[in-house]
Design a protein around this motif. Structure first.
Motif, short mmCIF file in Angstrom:
data_model
loop_
_atom_site.label_atom_id
_atom_site.label_comp_id
_atom_site.label_asym_id
_atom_site.label_seq_id
_atom_site.Cartn_x
_atom_site.Cartn_y
_atom_site.Cartn_z
N GLU A 222 0.86 -1.17 0.00
CA GLU A 222 0.00 0.00 0.00
C GLU A 222 0.90 1.22 0.00
O GLU A 222 1.76 1.38 0.87
N ILE A 223 0.70 2.10 -0.98
CA ILE A 223 1.56 3.29 -1.06
C ILE A 223 0.70 4.52 -1.23
O ILE A 223 -0.47 4.45 -1.62
N LYS A 224 1.29 5.67 -0.92
CA LYS A 224 0.63 6.95 -1.10
C LYS A 224 1.18 7.61 -2.34
O LYS A 224 2.39 7.81 -2.47
N LEU A 225 0.29 7.94 -3.26
CA LEU A 225 0.67 8.54 -4.53
C LEU A 225 0.43 10.05 -4.43
O LEU A 225 -0.68 10.50 -4.22
N ARG A 226 1.50 10.82 -4.58
CA ARG A 226 1.41 12.26 -4.50
C ARG A 226 1.69 12.86 -5.87
O ARG A 226 2.61 12.45 -6.56
N PHE A 227 0.89 13.81 -6.28
CA PHE A 227 1.06 14.42 -7.59
C PHE A 227 0.48 15.83 -7.57
O PHE A 227 -0.28 16.20 -6.67
N ARG A 228 0.85 16.61 -8.57
CA ARG A 228 0.32 17.96 -8.69
C ARG A 228 -0.70 17.99 -9.84
O ARG A 228 -0.44 17.48 -10.91
N ASP A 229 -1.86 18.58 -9.56
CA ASP A 229 -2.88 18.67 -10.60
C ASP A 229 -2.57 19.83 -11.54
O ASP A 229 -1.54 20.51 -11.42
N GLN A 230 -3.49 20.08 -12.49
CA GLN A 230 -3.25 21.13 -13.49
C GLN A 230 -3.18 22.52 -12.88
O GLN A 230 -2.62 23.44 -13.48
N ASN A 231 -3.73 22.69 -11.68
CA ASN A 231 -3.69 23.98 -11.00
C ASN A 231 -2.47 24.13 -10.08
O ASN A 231 -2.34 25.13 -9.38
N GLY A 232 -1.62 23.11 -10.08
CA GLY A 232 -0.42 23.17 -9.25
C GLY A 232 -0.63 22.75 -7.82
O GLY A 232 0.29 22.83 -7.00
N GLN A 233 -1.83 22.25 -7.47
CA GLN A 233 -2.12 21.82 -6.10
C GLN A 233 -1.63 20.40 -5.87
O GLN A 233 -1.76 19.54 -6.73
#
Length: 247
Positions: A222-233
């Motif tokens: 189980e992992i946590k996926l972190r990413f930035r959306d198109q708004n930079g959040q």
């Protein structure tokens, strides 16, 4: 069995890019990688002459090394590499091989164009359905265009298909032949003619030998996926994925 492998590799690529995102690597559009070296067996070397890049991969420091447009990957006589692309396609690279990656990845969509220039050696690919994207493998005499398939390619213009369809073109004459399951094509040295036919089960199995070097049992995580959306959040989700076990 082949479909199961494809699904497992899709899980693997999620883990790969999740690991990168969890390290908070923010990449500009011009810096987006085409692929990642998921597993390798030394010696494997990365180079890019345009930016004076040279990396001899180390098992402790270079797992998940990113590959960008213009990067080359070479394996020595005992080296293997498993390369995972941004679209979850997988390339298995045999010893004594040299390939150069070219392509682009869009930031706000799934658009991706990939070309592998195979200068030496041999690779086997599990290519995900491409939709409107381009995925190609080129040698100095042939061009293989793919829309989603399992196939192998050698630098001498020999291509074989386990599953799906590959269109093989002789670069000099433009002659194109479509290959389907258990078929092969050989482009001559001048890049003029394409000879094609059907493989026996024994021949197909023989061509696939050696590619299991990078395959191992998968373990669930189980992992946590972190990413930035198109708004930079910054966004975070938790998912269950599968990772290759270690030898």
């Amino acid at each position: 069995m082949r479909n199961i492998k494809k699904k497992l590799y899709t899980f693997i690529v999620l883990l790969v890019f999740a690991g990168i995102s969890s390290a908070d690597i923010a990449m500009a559009q011009s810096e987006r990688p085409l692929a990642i070296v998921k597993r390798f067996k030394p010696d494997v070397t990365l180079q890019n002459l345009d930016i004076d890049k040279y990396i001899k991969l180390d098992l402790e420091e270079n797992k998940g090394e990113r590959l960008f447009d213009g990067d080359s990957l070479s394996t020595d006589e005992e080296g293997f590499a498993l390369v995972v692309f941004m679209d979850a396609s997988v390339a298995k690279v045999k010893p004594s091989s040299l390939l150069i990656l070219n392509g682009s990845v869009a930031t706000a969509s799934k658009a991706m164009n990939t070309r592998i220039n195979l200068k030496n050696g041999e690779i086997f690919l599990n290519v995900e359905p491409q939709g409107g994207n381009d995925f190609e493998v080129a040698t100095n005499r042939s061009l293989a265009s793919v829309q989603g398939t399992d196939f192998g390619s050698r630098f001498d213009g020999f291509v074989w298909v386990e599953e799906g369809q590959v269109d093989v073109t002789a670069l000099n004459s433009g002659q194109t032949v479509s290959l389907f399951e258990q078929m092969y094509a050989q482009v001559d040295e001048q890049g003029n003619n394409v000879d094609s036919g059907t493989l026996t089960n024994e021949e197909l199995n023989s061509l696939g030998e050696g590619y299991s070097e990078m395959e191992n049992d998968l373990i669930q995580k189980e992992i946590k996926l972190r990413f930035r959306d198109q708004n930079g959040q910054l966004r975070e989700i938790t998912i269950d994925v599968f990772e290759e076990g270690e030898n």
